[in-house]
Every structure is written in C-alpha cells, then in structure tokens.
Enzyme design. Structure first.
Site, PDB file in Angstrom:
ATOM      1  CB  THR A 185      -0.917  -0.119   1.610  1.00 11.22           C
ATOM      2  OG1 THR A 185      -0.228   0.248   2.628  1.00 11.22           O
ATOM      3  CG2 THR A 185      -1.911  -1.044   1.053  1.00 11.22           C
ATOM      4  CG  ASN A 245       0.893   3.367   4.586  1.00 12.64           C
ATOM      5  OD1 ASN A 245      -0.332   3.611   5.513  1.00 12.64           O
ATOM      6  ND2 ASN A 245       1.364   3.036   3.982  1.00 12.64           N
ATOM      7  CD  GLU A 256      -2.542   0.345   5.178  1.00 10.55           C
ATOM      8  OE1 GLU A 256      -1.583  -0.321   4.671  1.00 10.55           O
ATOM      9  OE2 GLU A 256      -2.517   0.790   5.826  1.00 10.55           O
TER      10      GLU A 256
END
Length: 304
Positions: A202, A204, A251
């Site tokens: 991911t 952020n 996220e």
C-alpha cells in the site's frame, strides 16, 4: 495563478473581474462564478477570499474543510483564475462598512465587473446585500451579475450540504454536488509495511490537519501520482487490527502496481463507500477482507 496576501500587497493596475467568498468547497455554484469572471474579455480574473473563514474566526476555530488551501489553489489554477487575493479576516476587515468594502475593491483592485451568488452579503455584520450591491455598481461604475443558487433535487448546493454528505460517507452524492470527486492530497510516507508482508503493498498519506475526512472505512478510489492515474482501494482510519490506533492514515492498495513511490505527492479521489473500519481477529482475516474489497473495486472499474 498569482497568490497575493493582503490588500496592501495588491499593486496591479489593470481592470479586473472579481468574485468574493469563502470558497471552502469549490462546488458547482462556485464554479459558475469562476466561469463568469474568467470569461470577461479584457479583464483579469480575481477571486477574493479570506485567510480564515469568517465562520472559523467567529464560531468554530476547529472547523475542517472540504478542500484545504493547497487543494483549493490547485483547483482554481486549473480553472483559469489569474489572481487569488487572500484578505486576513481581522478587526479592520470585520468592521468595514459594506460601502467601504466594495469601494476598496474598486479603488485597490480596479474592479470593473463583479459576479456573486444571490445570498451574497458583505461588510460589517453582513449588512450589505445584493440590492445594495446593485446600487453601488451604478454609483461606482462597475458591472454586476447576481446568479441564483444552483439546485439539485430541489435544494441549494452548498458547502454545508456537501460537508454533511462527506461526514456520512456518501462520497458518491458529494461528487454529484461538487461536480467533481472529493479527494485528499498529500505526500506518500512510509507506513509499517504490514501490507507488503501480506503481499498487498500500500501507499500511505497523512491527511492535512484541517481536511474534512469521511468516516473511517474502506472506499473505491483512484490515485493521481504525477499525472498517472491508478485504480485503488483506500482505508481511511487508524488500522485497529495492526496499530495502536493513534495515527489517522489514508492507506491505499494500488491495483496491479508494485512500485516504490515514497516521496511522491498523490491525490486520492473517492468514488464509492464499501464498508466501515473494523478490527479483525487475525492478519489472515484482514487479508481475506482486503482481497474481497479489491475484487469489488475491479468490478466497479470494469463496470464503469
């Protein structure tokens, strides 16, 4: 777009087309005003706003905004505004009479045209209205257009209405009233790399302090990074399964992307709400739910 802070720093002498307001959402009604002032031939377009919203100064110092200053400026530049004039909402400005406020725009900003909404008020205690404005336009020799509030479903489009939708997580309806999707803009930072460990990396973002956020949960999104658009699934919240719950993050899992993007700036655009944030019993259960959400996002983008 040139940004000028304080009327004392406005030194241009060319004639201008002006609109005035808080512009804390840049919704369809605001865009109609922008279109009017940017289409005036031989006039530079000037949007006049305030260093702090009058409501923020007088009633709610902790209020959050649909768009931050940085986001607002990026939108206005794309829309063709020449100058953004930011006035501090201080005692001097608060106590200007309606006549003196408009006189200042004519004398200092060389206003020759003004576009406002039908609910526009100005001057001390909001004593000036569009009737007075029309009278002043005749006396001070500038053209003035007053436009009706734009409506959807029989109700005015307003920042308050859009703010309430975002607070409820209805980003789909907020998008319709804004005339563009709701988004969050920020720098990509390092997280705890839990997603990478699960095989679901991911990116952020730490949302700006003054940004109005939707409820904690998972959303279908796109992410603009340097003009490249990626499909994604975004969690807004404090990751209760894997963190201490103290830091709010945005996220995003980028579909089919596994590239080092740290240090880049991203705009995460929200399209649809999927589910609320919840704490899972295990990392395996969390991974299964994320994979389900990714399938839902793929279906959404394939459908659209």
């Amino acid at each position: 777009m040139e940004i000028i802070k304080g009327i004392e720093n406005y030194l241009h002498t060319f004639p201008t087309a002006v609109t005035v307001g808080k512009f804390d959402g840049i919704h369809q009604g605001h865009e109609a005003l922008v279109s009017l002032i940017t289409s005036e031939k031989n006039l530079k377009s000037v949007m006049v706003t305030f260093g702090k919203s009058p409501k923020q100064v007088l009633f709610d110092p902790d209020m959050k905004f649909i768009v931050t200053e940085e986001e607002r400026n990026a939108i206005l530049e794309k829309q063709g505004i020449d100058i953004l004039l930011i006035l501090p909402f201080d005692d001097d400005l608060m106590h200007l009479s309606p006549e003196d406020f408009i006189g200042m725009l004519v004398e200092k900003v060389h206003m020759r045209y003004m576009a406002v909404g039908s609910d526009f008020t100005f001057g001390y205690m909001g004593a000036g209205n569009t009737t007075l404005l029309k009278k002043l336009s005749d006396e001070l020799h500038f053209k003035c257009d007053v436009i009706k509030k734009i409506q959807e479903d029989g109700a005015d489009i307003s920042s308050t209405r859009i703010r309430d939708l975002i607070k409820k997580g209805d980003v789909k309806e907020a998008r319709r009233l804004l005339g563009r999707p709701y988004f969050i803009y920020g720098d990509i930072v390092h997280g705890k790399h839990i997603g990478t460990g699960m095989g679901i990396p991911t990116i952020n973002l730490i949302p700006p302090e003054k940004k109005l956020l939707p409820p904690f949960g998972v959303y279908i999104t796109t992410v603009d990074i340097g003009g490249r658009i990626y499909h994604g699934v975004t969690n807004v919240g404090n990751n209760p399964t894997i963190s201490d719950g103290n830091r709010i993050t945005v996220e995003t899992n980028l579909l089919d992307v596994n590239t080092n993007l740290y240090g880049e700036t991203a705009a995460v655009t929200f399209y649809e709400y999927l589910r609320p944030q919840k704490k899972f019993e295990s990392i395996e259960a969390l991974k299964a739910e994320i994979e389900k959400n990714i399938r839902q996002a793929r279906e959404f983008f394939n459908r659209d």
